[in-house]
Design an enzyme around this catalytic site. Structure first.
Site, PDB file in Angstrom:
ATOM      1  N   SER A  62       0.833  -1.211   0.000  1.00 60.06           N
ATOM      2  CA  SER A  62       0.000   0.000   0.000  1.00 60.06           C
ATOM      3  C   SER A  62       0.866   1.260   0.000  1.00 60.06           C
ATOM      4  O   SER A  62       2.055   1.224   0.303  1.00 60.06           O
ATOM      5  CB  SER A  62      -0.906   0.019   1.228  1.00 60.06           C
ATOM      6  OG  SER A  62      -1.554  -1.215   1.387  1.00 60.06           O
TER       7      SER A  62
HETATM    8  N1  SAH Z   1      -0.374  -4.500   4.284  1.00 60.98           N
HETATM    9  C1  SAH Z   1       0.244  -4.938   3.051  1.00 60.98           C
HETATM   10  C2  SAH Z   1      -0.584  -4.676   1.826  1.00 60.98           C
HETATM   11  C3  SAH Z   1      -1.739  -5.571   1.775  1.00 60.98           C
HETATM   12  S1  SAH Z   1      -2.450  -5.846   0.194  1.00 60.98           S
HETATM   13  C4  SAH Z   1       1.624  -4.354   2.899  1.00 60.98           C
HETATM   14  O1  SAH Z   1       2.068  -3.593   3.756  1.00 60.98           O
HETATM   15  O2  SAH Z   1       2.286  -4.694   1.913  1.00 60.98           O
HETATM   16  C5  SAH Z   1      -3.714  -6.945   0.740  1.00 60.98           C
HETATM   17  C6  SAH Z   1      -3.282  -8.345   1.054  1.00 60.98           C
HETATM   18  O3  SAH Z   1      -4.384  -9.007   1.631  1.00 60.98           O
HETATM   19  C7  SAH Z   1      -2.882  -9.167  -0.181  1.00 60.98           C
HETATM   20  O4  SAH Z   1      -1.597  -9.680   0.001  1.00 60.98           O
HETATM   21  C8  SAH Z   1      -3.921 -10.300  -0.202  1.00 60.98           C
HETATM   22  O5  SAH Z   1      -3.389 -11.538  -0.647  1.00 60.98           O
HETATM   23  C9  SAH Z   1      -4.327 -10.368   1.263  1.00 60.98           C
HETATM   24  N2  SAH Z   1      -5.637 -10.966   1.546  1.00 60.98           N
HETATM   25  C10 SAH Z   1      -6.802 -10.837   0.865  1.00 60.98           C
HETATM   26  N3  SAH Z   1      -7.776 -11.547   1.477  1.00 60.98           N
HETATM   27  C11 SAH Z   1      -7.209 -12.133   2.579  1.00 60.98           C
HETATM   28  C12 SAH Z   1      -7.696 -13.001   3.612  1.00 60.98           C
HETATM   29  N4  SAH Z   1      -8.970 -13.405   3.658  1.00 60.98           N
HETATM   30  N5  SAH Z   1      -6.828 -13.410   4.547  1.00 60.98           N
HETATM   31  C13 SAH Z   1      -5.530 -13.018   4.538  1.00 60.98           C
HETATM   32  N6  SAH Z   1      -5.015 -12.203   3.595  1.00 60.98           N
HETATM   33  C14 SAH Z   1      -5.850 -11.762   2.624  1.00 60.98           C
END
Ligand code: SAH
Length: 217
Positions: A62
């Protein structure tokens, strides 16, 4: 943290300050976290831009100013146990590791969870537990949490996360409403949950039991 990226990091902190981020602990965390270790090697040049970047598997790390806003919304005091849903690159978890004693972060794409673990280890972070699994179910073994951050957009606040909130605990989650997303904060007082709205958000969709089915949203 001494490395050749120190100047870039200082500039990122300055950019966040100019955008109105005032929380000193949050700014310090950005100054101490080597974001270049959490982006693909080919993108390291841009690691300290205030921009979202691709990390593979259709996911992104992000934008730093968004993450700063998130951390500000949780108003962490330095003693909390925190759950993050959506580890992605592991960068947000690394920021959190400077702010609180314990972080549990759940990622549903196993390869990303493994990559994040390696990046966190390379950054010398020791107080983050990364779990490969469905974070929409939370992570019961370490509940309750004083703060929960969901880093992916959800159709509604996932029930299990509410149950895993401690008394007075705060949860921040982007909620998908039609084609827009809204950042929502929930605060638990006994069995009541107060909601407030923090503005627009831009996140990839949440998957799993309480998320969107693959191919939707
Ligand atoms: N906080 C992260 C960015 C997150 S992007 C950073 O600092 O880089 C969102 C992430 O959520 C993605 O990697 C995606 O695979 C994950 N995601 C989506 N649904 C999810 C779920 N139900 N459980 C765990 N992770 C999930």
């Amino acid at each position: 943290m001494t490395d050749s990226y120190g100047g870039y990091r200082a500039r990122l902190v300055e950019a966040l300050r100019e955008q109105g981020i005032r929380d000193m602990a949050v700014l310090r965390a950005f100054g101490e976290t080597p974001r270049h270790l959490f982006v693909p090697e080919a993108l390291r040049r841009r690691a300290y831009d205030d921009a979202a970047l691709p990390i593979g598997h259709g996911q992104t790390i992000s934008q730093p100013s968004t993450q700063a806003q998130y951390l500000g919304a949780l108003d962490l005091q330095g003693r909390e146990r925190v759950l993050e849903v959506g580890t992605g690159s592991g960068y947000q978890a690394a920021l959190l590791s400077h702010l609180v004693p314990r972080v549990v972060s759940v990622e549903c794409v196993r390869e990303l969870a493994e990559q994040a673990m390696a990046a966190l280890a390379a950054a010398g972070v020791q107080n983050v537990l990364v779990i490969a699994g469905d974070g929409s179910l939370g992570w019961r073994p370490e509940a309750p949490y004083d703060a929960v951050l969901v880093s992916a957009a959800s159709p509604a606040v996932p029930e299990p996360l509410l149950h895993q909130l401690a008394e007075g605990g705060k949860l921040v989650v982007p909620i998908q409403r039609g084609s827009t997303q809204e950042l929502v904060r929930v605060v638990r007082r006994g069995d009541t949950f107060a909601h407030d709205h923090l503005g627009e958000a831009h996140f990839v969709p949440l998957r799993g039991r309480h998320g969107f089915p693959q191919g939707e949203a």
